[in-house]
Design a protein around this motif. Sequence first.
Motif, short mmCIF file in Angstrom:
data_model
loop_
_atom_site.label_atom_id
_atom_site.label_comp_id
_atom_site.label_asym_id
_atom_site.label_seq_id
_atom_site.Cartn_x
_atom_site.Cartn_y
_atom_site.Cartn_z
N GLN A 79 73.89 41.45 33.88
CA GLN A 79 74.42 40.42 32.97
C GLN A 79 73.30 39.76 32.17
OE1 GLN A 79 77.05 37.59 34.89
NE2 GLN A 79 76.53 35.98 33.43
N ALA A 80 72.15 39.60 32.79
CA ALA A 80 71.02 38.98 32.08
C ALA A 80 70.61 39.78 30.86
CB ALA A 80 69.83 38.82 33.03
N ASN A 81 70.71 41.11 30.93
CA ASN A 81 70.41 41.95 29.76
C ASN A 81 71.46 41.78 28.69
OD1 ASN A 81 69.49 43.99 32.31
ND2 ASN A 81 67.98 43.63 30.73
N CYS A 82 72.73 41.73 29.10
CA CYS A 82 73.82 41.58 28.13
C CYS A 82 73.70 40.28 27.36
CB CYS A 82 75.17 41.63 28.85
SG CYS A 82 75.50 43.15 29.75
N GLU A 83 73.24 39.25 28.03
CA GLU A 83 73.11 37.92 27.41
C GLU A 83 71.74 37.70 26.79
OE1 GLU A 83 76.28 35.61 30.34
OE2 GLU A 83 74.14 35.57 30.82
N ARG A 84 70.91 38.73 26.79
CA ARG A 84 69.56 38.70 26.21
C ARG A 84 68.67 37.64 26.87
NH1 ARG A 84 68.85 41.94 21.62
NH2 ARG A 84 66.86 40.87 21.28
N ARG A 85 68.99 37.28 28.10
CA ARG A 85 68.08 36.42 28.86
C ARG A 85 66.94 37.26 29.42
NH1 ARG A 85 70.22 34.97 33.25
NH2 ARG A 85 72.29 35.92 33.13
N GLU A 86 67.18 38.56 29.50
CA GLU A 86 66.16 39.52 29.89
C GLU A 86 66.24 40.68 28.92
OE1 GLU A 86 65.42 42.31 33.79
OE2 GLU A 86 65.86 40.18 34.13
N VAL A 87 65.18 40.92 28.15
CA VAL A 87 65.19 41.94 27.09
C VAL A 87 64.16 43.01 27.44
CG1 VAL A 87 64.91 42.40 24.64
CG2 VAL A 87 65.89 40.22 25.39
N VAL A 88 64.63 44.24 27.58
CA VAL A 88 63.72 45.33 27.96
C VAL A 88 62.95 45.82 26.74
CG1 VAL A 88 65.22 46.02 29.86
CG2 VAL A 88 65.48 47.12 27.63
N GLU A 89 61.78 46.39 27.00
CA GLU A 89 60.95 46.92 25.92
C GLU A 89 61.07 48.42 25.78
OE1 GLU A 89 56.95 45.60 26.45
OE2 GLU A 89 57.44 43.47 26.14
#
Length: 660
Positions: free
Chosen positions: A393-403
């Motif tokens: 969920q953190a990725n979906c909400e852009r609280r965690e953005v992968v490189e």
Amino acid sequence: MMMRPMLLACLLLLSAATMAQAVRQVDICVYGGSSAGVIAAYTAKKMNKSVLVIEPGRRLGGLTSGGLGYTDIGNKYAISGISRDFYRRVGKHYGKFEQWIFEPGVAERTFHQYIREGRVEVLYQHRITAAKKENGRVTEIQLEHSAGGAAQHTAVRAKIFIDCSYEGDLMARAGISYTVGREANAQYGETYNGVQLRDKHQFPDGIDPYKTPGKPESGLVWGISPAPLEPQGAGDKKVQAYNFRICLSNQPDNMVPITKPEGYDPARYELLARLMEKLKPDNFKGILKFDRMPNNKTDINNNGPISTDMIGMNYDYPEADYATREKITREHELYNKGLLYFIGHDPRMPEHLRTEMLKWGYAKDEYPESGHWSPQMYVREARRMVGAYVMTQANCERREVVEDGVGMAAYNMDSHNCQRVVVNGMVKNEGDVQIGGLSPYPIAYRSIIPKAEDCKNVLVPVCLSATHIAYGSIRMEPVFMVLGQSAATAAAMAIDNNQSVQEVNVAALQQQLRQQPLATNATAEILVDNDDEAQVAVKGSWKKEARGAYGPSVYVSDNGGGSVRFTPTVVKTGSYRVYTYVPKHAGLSATTRVRLSENGQSVKAASYTAASVRVEGQTSGEWVDLGVMKLTKGGKAFVEITSEGADGLVVADAVLFMPQ
């Protein structure tokens, strides 16, 4: 009796020839002819690799050609490469630039275009039975004929395997870690995972769950679980509901009547009858998502408390043997067909809905090989890999953005219901989650590869590594195609460099996907989004909004006098057709003025009208054609959207330059 030497030699040669025919060797084996599988195979062939697609059924394209014509997009900005090309090829069929609403047969024929152009070999009606591994690599998979006949190939050997099935069957047989069901919220610090009793697609209060209303001793109505409701956010092994996306026609010369299916039992639809009595609906909206396709056809999906989703009847499917899966699929088919028959014929249904339902029948020109019914059940979620990185969920909400992004997603965090239970003496659905407002976010390369200790030569772009709720956002057909292309590109790079999939240079992979978005040497299109600040100049009063945007935002002006200039970086001189993206905002100016310059000095006027912007389906806007420009490498061309003389809102979102 002793065998003569000559006869023995001939038999040995025949046996060797038979074995050579039965075992096939290729660079890349793609398991599953889904939309992702077709695009992965085409990509691999364009990268000069030998490829074999293994398709357990008889039809290519998975859900995209299996009835899901009302495409789930979220944000077109997220759809790139050959996936985007697919929707433009479909658009060409319908005389448009892009088309996201289409008939099943059109989608299937478009996938076959890729198969022909790539000269891709497809092995139909074969499925995996086992996988051999040596030193952490799958060396060979064993096959059987899906319909019980003699297998054309009993085994396939490959340097890299790509599992593009909806079930993750190759992944599982390769011993790669996976999960089924819903994680508890606490496991990954989420809020929308696990048990979720919410208000969407929910029964109104007061619907009695018992066969004889008010009498628990009479037993529960069909489809209701006796299990107690677990706490909100608790994890379990339940799977969100499956259904079929149903293609009907209302044209008398193209209709096959909806008849009573085998084993029809009206008791299965008792809750629908009770719901009708309470709601007294004017139309189908509360029970069917009745989306219109071209040529008077439909893509019908689940809608409301009781509809095409066969809630709670698919828990065994992800890990079941093939015979059990076929049984579950058949049960879902009969349930869906029975629902349509019930709506059209049961006297407890409102007469106006029965009358309307009888105007429709199965489309005669679709799925002729399977009785005009889609062979592809909507397997929304089955196994999910636990890979090198787990999307949450953190990725979906852009609280965690992968490189290490190799694709993007943008759809709602979406789960259909997982169970139907009794709460406070009333029937309730549990599991439906619909959390929107997401901006496009990257999907990690590490989420489509296993952990190195699990396997070094398999990629999994469909049953990728994500939690239940994150997968609910990622699991859209256009995104699967994007990830299929990324997986095939990575596979080719791994082969060329004699590497494991974990050792692939992700920066080089990302560059390859950017520079060759169609996996060919064709000139790439040029996109300038309003969020590309280095290529966009703003004058006057414009505000950024997320609503309806292509990408993260759109500029909006309502006071006139300003402009937004888009300057492309041109790497190849040539003619380009120019489009601007127009979100469907209410109150657009009747006419929007645009300036085009090929050299940064002389200007040509253009415009478009609000009336010409016709947005269809689950998309936020539409591309508007501004004409053709001659662009020069390193030149100073620009497109400038102005709010001068506007009598309403003016939007400046993105400009696209398509090589001619």
